[in-house]
Design a protein around this motif. Structure first.
Motif, PDB file in Angstrom:
ATOM      1  N   GLY A 138       0.803  -1.219   0.000  1.00 32.46           N
ATOM      2  CA  GLY A 138       0.000   0.000   0.000  1.00 32.46           C
ATOM      3  C   GLY A 138       0.828   1.257   0.000  1.00 32.46           C
ATOM      4  O   GLY A 138       0.283   2.375  -0.044  1.00 32.46           O
ATOM      5  N   ARG A 139       2.120   1.111   0.033  1.00 32.14           N
ATOM      6  CA  ARG A 139       3.033   2.250   0.067  1.00 32.14           C
ATOM      7  C   ARG A 139       3.350   2.734  -1.348  1.00 32.14           C
ATOM      8  O   ARG A 139       3.262   1.976  -2.308  1.00 32.14           O
ATOM      9  CB  ARG A 139       4.340   1.840   0.746  1.00 32.14           C
ATOM     10  CG  ARG A 139       4.176   1.254   2.148  1.00 32.14           C
ATOM     11  CD  ARG A 139       3.915   2.327   3.175  1.00 32.14           C
ATOM     12  NE  ARG A 139       3.879   1.792   4.533  1.00 32.14           N
ATOM     13  CZ  ARG A 139       3.759   2.559   5.618  1.00 32.14           C
ATOM     14  NH1 ARG A 139       3.667   3.883   5.491  1.00 32.14           N
ATOM     15  NH2 ARG A 139       3.724   2.005   6.817  1.00 32.14           N
ATOM     16  N   PRO A 140       3.767   4.000  -1.485  1.00 31.25           N
ATOM     17  CA  PRO A 140       4.209   4.480  -2.806  1.00 31.25           C
ATOM     18  C   PRO A 140       5.534   3.822  -3.182  1.00 31.25           C
ATOM     19  O   PRO A 140       6.168   3.146  -2.360  1.00 31.25           O
ATOM     20  CB  PRO A 140       4.380   5.985  -2.590  1.00 31.25           C
ATOM     21  CG  PRO A 140       4.653   6.126  -1.129  1.00 31.25           C
ATOM     22  CD  PRO A 140       3.826   5.050  -0.461  1.00 31.25           C
ATOM     23  N   GLU A 141       5.945   4.002  -4.410  1.00 36.49           N
ATOM     24  CA  GLU A 141       7.201   3.437  -4.893  1.00 36.49           C
ATOM     25  C   GLU A 141       8.139   4.563  -5.304  1.00 36.49           C
ATOM     26  O   GLU A 141       7.743   5.490  -5.994  1.00 36.49           O
ATOM     27  CB  GLU A 141       6.945   2.508  -6.080  1.00 36.49           C
ATOM     28  CG  GLU A 141       8.178   1.800  -6.593  1.00 36.49           C
ATOM     29  CD  GLU A 141       7.861   0.824  -7.725  1.00 36.49           C
ATOM     30  OE1 GLU A 141       8.555   0.856  -8.766  1.00 36.49           O
ATOM     31  OE2 GLU A 141       6.898   0.040  -7.567  1.00 36.49           O
ATOM     32  N   VAL A 142       9.385   4.477  -4.854  1.00 34.37           N
ATOM     33  CA  VAL A 142      10.418   5.453  -5.186  1.00 34.37           C
ATOM     34  C   VAL A 142      11.550   4.729  -5.894  1.00 34.37           C
ATOM     35  O   VAL A 142      11.873   3.581  -5.550  1.00 34.37           O
ATOM     36  CB  VAL A 142      10.943   6.167  -3.916  1.00 34.37           C
ATOM     37  CG1 VAL A 142      12.183   6.993  -4.214  1.00 34.37           C
ATOM     38  CG2 VAL A 142       9.860   7.053  -3.319  1.00 34.37           C
ATOM     39  N   LEU A 143      12.156   5.374  -6.869  1.00 32.89           N
ATOM     40  CA  LEU A 143      13.269   4.792  -7.608  1.00 32.89           C
ATOM     41  C   LEU A 143      14.585   5.386  -7.115  1.00 32.89           C
ATOM     42  O   LEU A 143      14.710   6.608  -6.977  1.00 32.89           O
ATOM     43  CB  LEU A 143      13.114   5.049  -9.109  1.00 32.89           C
ATOM     44  CG  LEU A 143      11.832   4.515  -9.746  1.00 32.89           C
ATOM     45  CD1 LEU A 143      11.789   4.886 -11.233  1.00 32.89           C
ATOM     46  CD2 LEU A 143      11.726   3.008  -9.573  1.00 32.89           C
ATOM     47  N   ALA A 144      15.555   4.532  -6.861  1.00 31.84           N
ATOM     48  CA  ALA A 144      16.857   4.968  -6.340  1.00 31.84           C
ATOM     49  C   ALA A 144      17.739   5.441  -7.496  1.00 31.84           C
ATOM     50  O   ALA A 144      18.697   4.775  -7.894  1.00 31.84           O
ATOM     51  CB  ALA A 144      17.525   3.850  -5.559  1.00 31.84           C
ATOM     52  N   THR A 145      17.396   6.608  -8.028  1.00 29.50           N
ATOM     53  CA  THR A 145      18.150   7.202  -9.129  1.00 29.50           C
ATOM     54  C   THR A 145      19.183   8.176  -8.584  1.00 29.50           C
ATOM     55  O   THR A 145      19.157   8.556  -7.419  1.00 29.50           O
ATOM     56  CB  THR A 145      17.212   7.936 -10.092  1.00 29.50           C
ATOM     57  OG1 THR A 145      16.504   8.963  -9.364  1.00 29.50           O
ATOM     58  CG2 THR A 145      16.198   6.987 -10.712  1.00 29.50           C
ATOM     59  N   GLY A 146      20.103   8.598  -9.450  1.00 32.44           N
ATOM     60  CA  GLY A 146      21.083   9.589  -9.048  1.00 32.44           C
ATOM     61  C   GLY A 146      22.344   9.496  -9.889  1.00 32.44           C
ATOM     62  O   GLY A 146      22.519   8.568 -10.683  1.00 32.44           O
ATOM     63  N   GLU A 147      23.214  10.460  -9.694  1.00 37.91           N
ATOM     64  CA  GLU A 147      24.493  10.458 -10.383  1.00 37.91           C
ATOM     65  C   GLU A 147      25.472   9.529  -9.680  1.00 37.91           C
ATOM     66  O   GLU A 147      25.299   9.195  -8.505  1.00 37.91           O
ATOM     67  CB  GLU A 147      25.074  11.875 -10.421  1.00 37.91           C
ATOM     68  CG  GLU A 147      24.248  12.878 -11.197  1.00 37.91           C
ATOM     69  CD  GLU A 147      24.895  14.253 -11.221  1.00 37.91           C
ATOM     70  OE1 GLU A 147      25.972  14.420 -10.603  1.00 37.91           O
ATOM     71  OE2 GLU A 147      24.328  15.159 -11.862  1.00 37.91           O
ATOM     72  N   ALA A 148      26.498   9.114 -10.416  1.00 40.22           N
ATOM     73  CA  ALA A 148      27.561   8.317  -9.792  1.00 40.22           C
ATOM     74  C   ALA A 148      28.113   9.093  -8.607  1.00 40.22           C
ATOM     75  O   ALA A 148      28.394  10.286  -8.705  1.00 40.22           O
ATOM     76  CB  ALA A 148      28.658   8.028 -10.813  1.00 40.22           C
ATOM     77  N   GLY A 149      28.259   8.405  -7.474  1.00 42.57           N
ATOM     78  CA  GLY A 149      28.693   9.066  -6.250  1.00 42.57           C
ATOM     79  C   GLY A 149      27.566   9.265  -5.259  1.00 42.57           C
ATOM     80  O   GLY A 149      27.794   9.672  -4.124  1.00 42.57           O
ATOM     81  N   THR A 150      26.334   8.946  -5.689  1.00 45.83           N
ATOM     82  CA  THR A 150      25.173   9.030  -4.811  1.00 45.83           C
ATOM     83  C   THR A 150      25.093   7.766  -3.952  1.00 45.83           C
ATOM     84  O   THR A 150      25.385   6.662  -4.425  1.00 45.83           O
ATOM     85  CB  THR A 150      23.877   9.156  -5.627  1.00 45.83           C
ATOM     86  OG1 THR A 150      23.959  10.340  -6.431  1.00 45.83           O
ATOM     87  CG2 THR A 150      22.647   9.233  -4.740  1.00 45.83           C
ATOM     88  N   VAL A 151      24.688   7.935  -2.693  1.00 47.10           N
ATOM     89  CA  VAL A 151      24.503   6.802  -1.800  1.00 47.10           C
ATOM     90  C   VAL A 151      23.144   6.908  -1.122  1.00 47.10           C
ATOM     91  O   VAL A 151      22.763   7.990  -0.652  1.00 47.10           O
ATOM     92  CB  VAL A 151      25.618   6.733  -0.724  1.00 47.10           C
ATOM     93  CG1 VAL A 151      25.314   5.643   0.303  1.00 47.10           C
ATOM     94  CG2 VAL A 151      26.970   6.480  -1.366  1.00 47.10           C
ATOM     95  N   TYR A 152      22.425   5.808  -1.098  1.00 48.32           N
ATOM     96  CA  TYR A 152      21.181   5.704  -0.339  1.00 48.32           C
ATOM     97  C   TYR A 152      21.476   4.895   0.921  1.00 48.32           C
ATOM     98  O   TYR A 152      21.955   3.758   0.833  1.00 48.32           O
ATOM     99  CB  TYR A 152      20.094   5.000  -1.147  1.00 48.32           C
ATOM    100  CG  TYR A 152      19.485   5.833  -2.247  1.00 48.32           C
ATOM    101  CD1 TYR A 152      18.211   6.390  -2.108  1.00 48.32           C
ATOM    102  CD2 TYR A 152      20.170   6.067  -3.442  1.00 48.32           C
ATOM    103  CE1 TYR A 152      17.638   7.150  -3.119  1.00 48.32           C
ATOM    104  CE2 TYR A 152      19.612   6.831  -4.456  1.00 48.32           C
ATOM    105  CZ  TYR A 152      18.343   7.372  -4.289  1.00 48.32           C
ATOM    106  OH  TYR A 152      17.785   8.123  -5.294  1.00 48.32           O
TER     107      TYR A 152
END
Length: 268
Positions: free
Chosen positions: A198-212
């Protein structure tokens, strides 16, 4: 443990986002030059030609456990160490010397076969050993034994078509409530595919060097690569130096612990 700088890597708002959503994105967490150097090392070991897409015949190839300087430096920047302190607690995590496995994803119309929703397991069942490769026997429990954070290190630019990891914000709260009845024994990684649905969906996008930096209970999934260039990402755990505790006499709870407590209190 290496001393972290006294500056704050994460704002109060970012820490609150981590508690509520289960992740925080840090742009420029490590230099782009390290990502480029790391990709060159990985291409060296891939059975395909970076300049010939006709050789990219598999949807995903897994490489891993490189201790080369670019990877070691990427996971040990002062900014990340400070963020680890803020989310897990100073003195409560172990530094890494590598970045774990790299699932390198290639543009392909084929299902990669590993795109189901899941959380990562973190410790073996009693009848197995830590060296047991049968991860079907590994487990996860409500105090996240063996894992302090899930981390996503982008070593290439990742857009919406480049197989970004799918994330369900807030699903770590659902997962904490799901795990709580199992106690310390925990459960296997075969959680219901509908966990957090039931939660929304987020995509782990970003430039090289990004950390989640993600809560260890965050429900996430891979997906098919519909772009044009291979995606390079590492997904190592941050290991705890001390077990998480959901009852501390001094009330010194880390944001990881606070989110679990929040979930269990909401259950009533």
């Amino acid at each position: 443990m290496p001393a972290s700088k006294q500056v704050r890597a994460l704002s109060d708002a970012q820490i609150e986002q981590f508690i509520q959503d289960g992740f925080v994105r840090i742009d420029h967490a490590f230099p782009r030059e390290l990502a480029e150097q790391g990709r060159a090392i990985l291409w060296r070991d891939l059975p395909c030609d970076p300049d010939d897409p006709a050789t990219w015949t598999e949807p995903v190839i897994r490489l891993g456990y490189y201790g080369d300087e670019p990877f070691r430096k990427a996971v040990n920047t002062p900014q990340l160490h400070t963020a680890f302190d803020q989310l897990v607690g100073r003195g409560r995590w172990w530094p890494r010397a590598d970045l774990g496995t790299f699932p390198v994803r290639f543009p392909s119309p084929r299902d990669p076969g590993d795109a189901g929703w899941h959380v990562d397991v973190s410790f073996p069942a009693e009848h197995t050993s830590a060296d047991n490769p049968d991860y079907a026997a590994w487990r996860v429990n409500v105090t996240s034994r063996g894992r302090a954070l899930l981390m996503l290190f982008l070593f290439s630019d990742v857009g919406e078509s480049d197989a970004p990891t799918r994330i369900r914000p807030g699903s770590h709260l659902d997962m904490a409530r799901y795990l709580e009845p199992a106690g310390e024994a925990g459960m296997s990684h075969f959680i219901p595919d509908t966990m957090g649905s039931g939660r929304p969906e987020v995509l782990a996008t970003g430039e090289a060097g990004t950390v989640y930096l993600c809560h260890p209970f965050l429900v996430h999934a891979a997906q098919m690569h519909r772009g044009s260039a291979p995606r390079f990402m590492a997904q190592p755990p941050l290991h705890p130096a001390k077990p998480f505790r959901l009852a501390r006499p001094d009330g010194d709870y880390s944001p990881v612990e606070r989110s679990i407590r929040l979930a269990l209190q909401a259950r009533g």
